[in-house]
Every structure is written in C-alpha cells, then in structure tokens.
Write a protein that holds these residues in place. Structure first.
Motif, PDB file in Angstrom:
ATOM      1  N   VAL A  74       0.981  -1.110  -0.005  1.00 23.27           N
ATOM      2  CA  VAL A  74      -0.011  -0.062  -0.041  1.00 23.27           C
ATOM      3  C   VAL A  74       0.983   1.055   0.090  1.00 23.27           C
ATOM      4  O   VAL A  74       1.770   1.358   0.639  1.00 23.27           O
ATOM      5  CB  VAL A  74      -0.848   0.181   1.224  1.00 23.27           C
ATOM      6  N   ASN A  75       0.629   2.250  -0.850  1.00 24.30           N
ATOM      7  CA  ASN A  75       1.467   3.461  -1.026  1.00 24.30           C
ATOM      8  C   ASN A  75       0.854   4.377   0.181  1.00 24.30           C
ATOM      9  O   ASN A  75      -0.266   5.038   0.029  1.00 24.30           O
ATOM     10  CB  ASN A  75       1.354   4.028  -2.473  1.00 24.30           C
TER      11      ASN A  75
ATOM     12  N   ALA B  84       2.195   9.339  -6.458  1.00 21.36           N
ATOM     13  CA  ALA B  84       2.609   8.254  -6.876  1.00 21.36           C
ATOM     14  C   ALA B  84       3.791   7.638  -6.494  1.00 21.36           C
ATOM     15  O   ALA B  84       4.703   8.699  -6.420  1.00 21.36           O
ATOM     16  CB  ALA B  84       1.983   7.811  -8.293  1.00 21.36           C
ATOM     17  N   ILE B  85       4.341   6.588  -6.485  1.00 23.34           N
ATOM     18  CA  ILE B  85       5.490   6.295  -6.109  1.00 23.34           C
ATOM     19  C   ILE B  85       5.962   5.011  -6.910  1.00 23.34           C
ATOM     20  O   ILE B  85       5.016   4.239  -7.522  1.00 23.34           O
ATOM     21  CB  ILE B  85       5.794   5.731  -4.600  1.00 23.34           C
ATOM     22  N   ARG B  86       7.046   4.697  -7.217  1.00 24.99           N
ATOM     23  CA  ARG B  86       7.679   3.476  -7.529  1.00 24.99           C
ATOM     24  C   ARG B  86       8.643   2.948  -6.655  1.00 24.99           C
ATOM     25  O   ARG B  86       8.998   3.643  -5.735  1.00 24.99           O
ATOM     26  CB  ARG B  86       8.394   3.562  -9.102  1.00 24.99           C
ATOM     27  N   LEU B  87       8.923   1.760  -6.451  1.00 21.53           N
ATOM     28  CA  LEU B  87       9.896   1.066  -5.553  1.00 21.53           C
ATOM     29  C   LEU B  87      10.921   0.432  -6.441  1.00 21.53           C
ATOM     30  O   LEU B  87      10.692  -0.311  -7.256  1.00 21.53           O
ATOM     31  CB  LEU B  87       9.189   0.143  -4.643  1.00 21.53           C
TER      32      LEU B  87
ATOM     33  N   LEU C 149       2.412   3.531  -8.405  1.00 17.12           N
ATOM     34  CA  LEU C 149       1.260   3.266  -7.392  1.00 17.12           C
ATOM     35  C   LEU C 149       0.717   4.326  -6.894  1.00 17.12           C
ATOM     36  O   LEU C 149       1.532   5.034  -6.246  1.00 17.12           O
ATOM     37  CB  LEU C 149       1.682   2.214  -6.446  1.00 17.12           C
ATOM     38  N   ALA C 150      -0.292   4.569  -7.182  1.00 16.74           N
ATOM     39  CA  ALA C 150      -1.098   5.871  -6.550  1.00 16.74           C
ATOM     40  C   ALA C 150      -1.074   5.890  -5.084  1.00 16.74           C
ATOM     41  O   ALA C 150      -1.189   4.919  -4.466  1.00 16.74           O
ATOM     42  CB  ALA C 150      -2.512   6.165  -7.361  1.00 16.74           C
ATOM     43  N   PHE C 151      -1.210   7.257  -4.362  1.00 17.72           N
ATOM     44  CA  PHE C 151      -1.353   7.282  -2.981  1.00 17.72           C
ATOM     45  C   PHE C 151      -2.524   6.303  -2.628  1.00 17.72           C
ATOM     46  O   PHE C 151      -3.685   6.467  -3.174  1.00 17.72           O
ATOM     47  CB  PHE C 151      -1.706   8.762  -2.649  1.00 17.72           C
TER      48      PHE C 151
ATOM     49  N   VAL D  55      -3.538   5.673   6.212  1.00 22.08           N
ATOM     50  CA  VAL D  55      -2.199   6.483   5.909  1.00 22.08           C
ATOM     51  C   VAL D  55      -2.543   8.042   5.626  1.00 22.08           C
ATOM     52  O   VAL D  55      -3.829   8.517   5.866  1.00 22.08           O
ATOM     53  CB  VAL D  55      -1.782   5.885   4.229  1.00 22.08           C
ATOM     54  N   GLY D  56      -1.668   8.698   5.364  1.00 22.56           N
ATOM     55  CA  GLY D  56      -1.812  10.313   5.288  1.00 22.56           C
ATOM     56  C   GLY D  56      -1.626  11.148   6.445  1.00 22.56           C
ATOM     57  O   GLY D  56      -0.597  10.746   7.271  1.00 22.56           O
TER      58      GLY D  56
END
Length: 351
Positions: free
Chosen positions: A76-77, A84-87, A108-110, A327-328
């Motif tokens: 989960v982002n 968004a992120i990549r890992l 991957l979106a928030f 999250v957040g």
C-alpha cells in the motif's frame, strides 16, 4: 560495487521476530531501534499484539494459532507528499539493477494497494534494500534501479532509501503487508502544517520516509468478518479504530483499541460482527477516537476504502479476513498543497 547509502530513520515497528527470523533491536543499517512487539498467540504468530488483544472474539487470554499458507505480499502506498511512487528492491549488500515496481512508470497511486507474488518480484534468498522513487515518474521510464539509486537520478525525481528487509520476511508462510510511509520531500514541500501532514520528525531539509512491515492475520471465523487495522499514518497519534454500521442507530464496534504507530492489531483479529449487521456499506464508516474516550477524531466511508484496495462491496463477506490501513495526515487535517488527508484502504489479509 557501488556502496549503498545509509537509510533514513524508519517506522519498522511491526515486524514480528518469530515470523520473520528477526531479533528485537535495530534493523540492519538504520539508526532507528525497533520497538518491542508482542503477540497473543503461542505459535509463530504473524501479527503484532495491540492493547486490548482480547477483542478478537473470545476475550482476553484467547490462544489462536496463525495458519501457515503460501507467502503473499500486499503493498500500500502511504507516502503522503506525492501522488504516486515506484519502488526499488535492490539486492543487499551487493547491489544490482532490478526493474522498479510497478513496471508502469505511472507508479502506484497514493493509498492504492497491490498484491504481489514475492517470487516474481524479488531475488531468491537475498536481503533487499528498499528505495522509494517519487516526483516526476515519467522520467523513470526505461530506467533500472541502479541508475535511479546510484546518483544518476533525473532532475525532478526524488529517491529515498528506506530500509533493508531480510529475505526471511518474504518466504515466511504469512501474508506480508508493506507500507512505505512519511514524506520523501521535494521542491516546495514545506508548510506550517508539515509535521501534521508528514509526521513529527519531518522537515523540508530532513524528510522522514519510513516503512510499516508486518504480517496480517489469516485467522477467520465462519459467519463473521475477521478484521484488523494497520497504523501507517506517521502524524496520527494512538487511536481507537471503530466501525459504525450503516444502519439507523448502529453502535460503533471497537475493532482495534489503542492502535499505535507502526502496529497491526488486534491479534487474534476482531471477529464479533457479521456482514449483515453492518447494513448499508455505503453508509458504514471507519472512525478514529482518542483511546478509551468518546472523542471522535475522524470518520471515513468504508466503501471508498474498499475501492482503494481493489475490493467491491460483494468482496466484503463473512468468513474472510481484512485489514484497514491508515495512511496520510493527522486526523482533522485537510489535504494541503503537497499532502493528502488521513485516508483508509481496506486490503484482504487472506488473499
């Protein structure tokens, strides 16, 4: 071999020593000690204990063995200051050049969730160094992790080293949850409310990327929902997590009392409500309260949280296990110039 940089302070509170072969102490290469973990099970439990462990169903002292099952990874982002992120999961300590995850440079979106087969994503029998890639992800297309993590980052792309994760975590017969957390920084990522948005240690000069890494329980109960909550919102204090049914006069159900940062609980899971008792899912809400009090700090619709996890209302059924992931920002803080408000995502604990 290119030397790997030292990772930032991390939120890695929910790794369970018995499940992942770790001893309590410091994660390799980090300055942040691992807070102690507990378990209500006498077996090699896969979930952290949280205050009020008797909420699972049969009261305090209940002993429930965690079932063994094939390893599954859910991501989960929770990085709060980018869309968004990549890992990058880089083999440790020798390095390497794996492709970033996800393959799509959109990332991957928030608050979005993805289920991954660890064997398809990670090198076999190797520890991995986790990096978060954020910012202008379009510039990461066709780039490998070696380029992104060894000082050749394109302008506008942010790279944050997070933690070394042992190979044993990915082969344990558990349902593993990984949630990158905090804020990784970027141009203009400063504000008078930045600590309420990113966490108490954040500043523009010293971002606070972190990681919640924990096993979700696959313990279920016939005729009831099996529920846990994961606290992956760095700015949020300890909370009681309750579920209020979408029926007139429905009383809030205490899912996870006194849930602390980095924890997943309770264990055994909360198994005292059946799906029909919730009534309309569209009207059902996830609530947070000051622990042990009736001071509500937030309310979030359950149906939206299910959708973020890729679930439908029909998926939310008795005899299955679910984890509510927070999250957040801090409860009560609206979305801002570069951050998101407190957001819940529901994922399957037993995918």
């Amino acid at each position: 071999m290119t030397a790997l940089p030292r990772q930032t302070k991390i939120l890695l509170a929910a790794l369970v020593p018995l499940a992942f072969g770790l001893e309590a102490g410091c994660a390799e290469g980090t300055d942040a000690p691992l807070p102690p973990t507990t378990s209500a099970s006498s077996s090699a439990s896969s979930s952290s204990g949280v205050g009020g462990g008797g909420a699972g169903g049969a009261g305090g002292g209940e002993v429930v063995p965690e079932p063994d099952a094939p390893p599954v990874l859910t991501i989960v982002n929770g990085v709060n200051d980018h869309e968004a992120i990549r890992l990058c999961f880089v083999p440790y300590p020798d390095g390497g050049d794996p492709a970033p995850y996800p393959a799509d440079p959109a990332g991957l979106a928030f608050a979005a969730a993805a289920r991954v087969d660890p064997a398809m994503l990670l090198p076999a029998d190797e520890d991995v160094y986790l990096y978060v890639i954020a910012g202008d992800l379009t510039k990461t297309k066709d780039l490998g992790c070696a380029t992104l993590t060894e000082g050749n980052t394109p302008a506008g792309v942010v790279v944050a080293p997070v933690a070394v994760i042992p190979a044993s975590a990915f082969v344990a017969k558990r349902s593993l949850l990984l949630v990158p957390t905090g804020c990784v920084g970027g141009p203009g990522h400063t504000d008078p409310l930045e600590r309420e948005a990113c966490g108490p240690t954040y500043s523009a000069d010293a971002p606070n990327p972190g990681l919640l890494a924990a096993a979700m329980s696959r313990v279920t109960a016939e005729g009831h929902l099996s529920l846990q909550a994961a606290h992956a919102a760095q700015p949020m204090p300890s909370v009681d997590v309750r579920l209020v049914p979408g029926t007139e006069g429905g009383m809030p159900q205490q899912v996870a009392p006194s849930l602390t940062a980095g924890a997943v609980g309770p264990f055994p899971p909360f198994r005292q409500v059946a799906r029909f008792e919730l009534g309309s899912i569209a009207q059902t809400e996830i609530l947070t309260f000051v622990p042990g009090q009736f001071v509500k700090t937030s309310a979030s619709p359950l149906d939206a949280a299910l959708a973020r996890g890729g679930l439908t209302q029909a998926d939310f059924e008795d005899g299955r296990a679910f984890t509510f992931v927070a999250v957040g920002a801090q409860p009560g803080i609206a979305a801002g110039a570069f951050w998101h408000a407190l957001t819940w995502t529901v994922v399957r604990s037993d995918p």
